[in-house]
Design a protein around this motif. Structure first.
Motif, mmCIF file in Angstrom:
data_model
loop_
_atom_site.group_PDB
_atom_site.id
_atom_site.type_symbol
_atom_site.label_atom_id
_atom_site.label_comp_id
_atom_site.label_asym_id
_atom_site.label_seq_id
_atom_site.Cartn_x
_atom_site.Cartn_y
_atom_site.Cartn_z
ATOM 1 N N ARG A 33 0.815 -1.214 0.000
ATOM 2 C CA ARG A 33 0.000 0.000 0.000
ATOM 3 C C ARG A 33 0.847 1.262 0.000
ATOM 4 O O ARG A 33 0.526 2.237 -0.634
ATOM 5 N N GLU A 34 1.911 1.228 0.754
ATOM 6 C CA GLU A 34 2.698 2.441 0.940
ATOM 7 C C GLU A 34 3.495 2.819 -0.301
ATOM 8 O O GLU A 34 3.923 3.948 -0.448
ATOM 9 N N ALA A 35 3.698 1.838 -1.188
ATOM 10 C CA ALA A 35 4.497 2.138 -2.372
ATOM 11 C C ALA A 35 3.746 3.087 -3.290
ATOM 12 O O ALA A 35 2.628 2.801 -3.689
ATOM 13 N N PRO A 36 4.299 4.248 -3.592
ATOM 14 C CA PRO A 36 3.599 5.210 -4.438
ATOM 15 C C PRO A 36 3.668 4.790 -5.902
ATOM 16 O O PRO A 36 4.412 5.360 -6.697
ATOM 17 N N SER A 37 2.887 3.752 -6.268
ATOM 18 C CA SER A 37 2.996 3.191 -7.605
ATOM 19 C C SER A 37 2.254 4.021 -8.642
ATOM 20 O O SER A 37 2.704 4.133 -9.776
ATOM 21 N N SER A 38 1.115 4.619 -8.274
ATOM 22 C CA SER A 38 0.307 5.335 -9.253
ATOM 23 C C SER A 38 0.757 6.791 -9.362
ATOM 24 O O SER A 38 1.331 7.345 -8.421
ATOM 25 N N PRO A 39 0.474 7.420 -10.530
ATOM 26 C CA PRO A 39 0.819 8.841 -10.669
ATOM 27 C C PRO A 39 0.094 9.706 -9.644
ATOM 28 O O PRO A 39 0.638 10.708 -9.165
ATOM 29 N N GLU A 40 -1.122 9.272 -9.274
ATOM 30 C CA GLU A 40 -1.879 10.028 -8.265
ATOM 31 C C GLU A 40 -1.129 10.050 -6.930
ATOM 32 O O GLU A 40 -1.073 11.073 -6.256
ATOM 33 N N ALA A 41 -0.545 8.888 -6.602
ATOM 34 C CA ALA A 41 0.181 8.800 -5.332
ATOM 35 C C ALA A 41 1.367 9.758 -5.324
ATOM 36 O O ALA A 41 1.644 10.420 -4.314
ATOM 37 N N LEU A 42 2.047 9.845 -6.459
ATOM 38 C CA LEU A 42 3.191 10.767 -6.554
ATOM 39 C C LEU A 42 2.730 12.215 -6.418
ATOM 40 O O LEU A 42 3.374 13.033 -5.745
ATOM 41 N N LEU A 43 1.598 12.502 -7.064
ATOM 42 C CA LEU A 43 1.061 13.865 -6.972
ATOM 43 C C LEU A 43 0.681 14.203 -5.527
ATOM 44 O O LEU A 43 0.936 15.310 -5.040
ATOM 45 N N ILE A 44 0.096 13.223 -4.857
ATOM 46 C CA ILE A 44 -0.325 13.462 -3.463
ATOM 47 C C ILE A 44 0.891 13.701 -2.580
ATOM 48 O O ILE A 44 0.895 14.609 -1.736
ATOM 49 N N ARG A 45 1.940 12.907 -2.808
ATOM 50 C CA ARG A 45 3.182 13.126 -2.041
ATOM 51 C C ARG A 45 3.694 14.548 -2.268
ATOM 52 O O ARG A 45 4.130 15.220 -1.332
ATOM 53 N N ALA A 46 3.625 14.986 -3.527
ATOM 54 C CA ALA A 46 4.116 16.329 -3.858
ATOM 55 C C ALA A 46 3.276 17.401 -3.184
ATOM 56 O O ALA A 46 3.805 18.379 -2.644
ATOM 57 N N VAL A 47 1.956 17.201 -3.173
ATOM 58 C CA VAL A 47 1.064 18.186 -2.529
ATOM 59 C C VAL A 47 1.370 18.261 -1.038
ATOM 60 O O VAL A 47 1.490 19.355 -0.476
ATOM 61 N N LEU A 48 1.537 17.098 -0.437
ATOM 62 C CA LEU A 48 1.806 17.084 1.012
ATOM 63 C C LEU A 48 3.178 17.686 1.330
ATOM 64 O O LEU A 48 3.394 18.187 2.431
ATOM 65 N N ALA A 49 4.080 17.622 0.330
ATOM 66 C CA ALA A 49 5.410 18.214 0.532
ATOM 67 C C ALA A 49 5.382 19.730 0.321
ATOM 68 O O ALA A 49 6.392 20.402 0.526
ATOM 69 N N GLY A 50 4.221 20.243 -0.111
ATOM 70 C CA GLY A 50 4.100 21.702 -0.246
ATOM 71 C C GLY A 50 3.908 22.193 -1.671
ATOM 72 O O GLY A 50 3.805 23.404 -1.896
ATOM 73 N N ASN A 51 3.872 21.282 -2.644
ATOM 74 C CA ASN A 51 3.695 21.693 -4.040
ATOM 75 C C ASN A 51 2.205 21.802 -4.357
ATOM 76 O O ASN A 51 1.534 20.811 -4.659
ATOM 77 N N ARG A 52 1.679 23.005 -4.298
ATOM 78 C CA ARG A 52 0.235 23.212 -4.478
ATOM 79 C C ARG A 52 -0.198 23.000 -5.924
ATOM 80 O O ARG A 52 -1.360 22.670 -6.185
ATOM 81 N N ASP A 53 0.720 23.196 -6.859
ATOM 82 C CA ASP A 53 0.355 23.029 -8.278
ATOM 83 C C ASP A 53 -0.007 21.574 -8.597
ATOM 84 O O ASP A 53 -0.788 21.305 -9.517
ATOM 85 N N SER A 54 0.581 20.667 -7.870
ATOM 86 C CA SER A 54 0.273 19.245 -8.106
ATOM 87 C C SER A 54 -1.189 18.943 -7.847
ATOM 88 O O SER A 54 -1.757 18.020 -8.434
#
Lengths: 193, 201
Positions: free
Chosen positions: B24-45
């Motif tokens: 589950r924790e593996a960010p396999s989907s593009p959505e998961a990567l985008l969510i990681r980016a948003v949580l890291a502070g990237n609002r554009d994601s």
């Protein structure tokens, strides 16, 4: 009708589905820009609530455990008191154990050596021994064997019998003072045990 | 509130198809990567997530609430999702989580909404007729059971394919296929399409 067209638009087109798509596409989502207000930020996951819940659960368990221990101690002390009473009744038993107990317990007016008087008349050394026994309750309780328990029960029964006799005598005296005819003692013998 | 309900509902709905916790924790989907980016502070994601999922949210709402309310609710739901994104445990399940938030918000809308009247928009005569017909069909779709109407709106209105619906909503492909076929059969019956086809034959 082609089910693949409905599923993923492959295969032979289904005319009815195409007709519905054509009409319903007028309601389709029109892309709109989405702007996040600058002040809005994703809230970080708070560990406070779960931590508080765990702490409350632990506190509740400790409290429940404390209450349970307290209740256990109370029931133990009650049993200790019972053992003490039975032991004392044995130690203060008159010299002639065959004599009726009724004589010892009832009618204090006729017996100048009642329990209180007996207690006061005990030698001081004997009383000291009984007081010092209080500190040995755990040992006494542990050492209380089956025979001792039977004796304690017998002592209790004797005490109850004595109390019933006293009660019957008091009733009789009351009736005599109020000039009420005495009840048939034969008929009411069950009350005397 | 919505995200908690959504998580609970998702656990019930996707219990069989859920992957093992280790994966589950593996960010396999593009959505998961985008969510990681948003949580890291990237609002554009988040704008990318919005583009990907807005049609799904729109479709789910369209199946349940008046059309005039849909646009505002879409914005509200994405704003809410942005605020609560950190509560999403499995980033790969973003679609299902968002779908459940949308369904719950639609239910809340009916719970608290006052009576509303849909305002007719001004269009050319041809457009107006087409739109009226579309509204009519949409009302028939809305009279179908929940599972069917949502899948049908996503397929026929939003133009998503079955596999897309499954991947976006977090439902299994099998249940989407069943809902599509059964829903379509019911819709045909309600619109009298089968009778027409039979009379033509």
């Amino acid at each position: 009708m082609n089910n693949d067209y409905l599923w993923d638009r492959t295969g032979e087109p289904d005319a009815e589905v195409q007709q519905l798509e054509d009409v319903l596409e007028t309601l389709r989502y029109q892309p709109l820009p989405f702007e996040l207000p600058a002040a809005v930020k994703p809230a970080h996951r708070s560990w406070l609530v779960p931590a508080l819940a765990i702490a409350a659960a632990i506190a509740f368990m400790i409290l429940a455990g404390g209450i349970w221990l307290r209740l256990q101690q109370q029931s133990r002390s009650n049993r200790r008191d019972l053992a003490k009473v039975s032991r004392e009744s044995r130690t203060t038993r008159p010299a002639a154990p065959d004599s009726p107990v009724v004589e010892n317990v009832s009618a204090p007016d006729r017996d100048p050596d009642g329990p209180a008087a007996q207690r006061n008349s005990l030698p001081r050394r004997n009383r000291m021994v009984r007081i010092s026994n209080r500190n040995q309750f755990p040992r006494l309780r542990n050492e209380m064997s089956a025979t001792e328990r039977v004796e304690a029960e017998a002592a209790k029964d004797q005490l109850m019998l004595a109390l019933r006799v006293v009660s019957a005598k008091l009733n009789l005296a009351q009736r005599k003072t109020q000039s009420i005819p005495a009840t048939n003692n034969i008929r009411n013998q069950h009350k005397l045990g | 509130m919505y995200e908690a309900e959504a998580t609970a509902d998702m656990l019930l709905m996707t219990a069989q198809s859920a992957p093992a916790p280790a994966h589950r924790e593996a960010p396999s989907s593009p959505e998961a990567l985008l969510i990681r980016a948003v949580l890291a502070g990237n609002r554009d994601s988040f704008a990318s997530l919005y583009e990907l999922y807005a049609p799904m949210v729109h479709g789910i709402l369209l199946a349940r609430v008046p059309r005039t309310e849909v646009e505002d609710l879409v914005q509200d739901i994405f704003l809410h999702a942005f605020k609560k994104l950190a509560t999403l445990r499995d980033a790969n399940a973003f679609g299902g989580w968002l779908a459940m938030i949308t369904r719950n918000r639609a239910m809340d809308f009916h719970r608290y909404a006052r009576a509303t009247i849909e305002v007719k928009e001004e269009h050319a005569i041809g457009d107006r007729r087409k739109k009226a017909k579309a509204e009519e069909i949409l009302n028939v779709i809305r009279s179908l059971p929940d599972a069917y109407r949502e899948t049908l709106v996503l397929r026929l209105v939003e133009g998503m394919t079955g596999p897309e619906i499954a991947s976006r909503t977090g439902l299994t492909a099998a249940s989407v296929r069943v809902n599509l076929h059964r829903g379509m059969k019911l819709l045909r019956a309600k619109l009298g399409m089968q009778e027409e086809a039979e009379t033509r034959a």
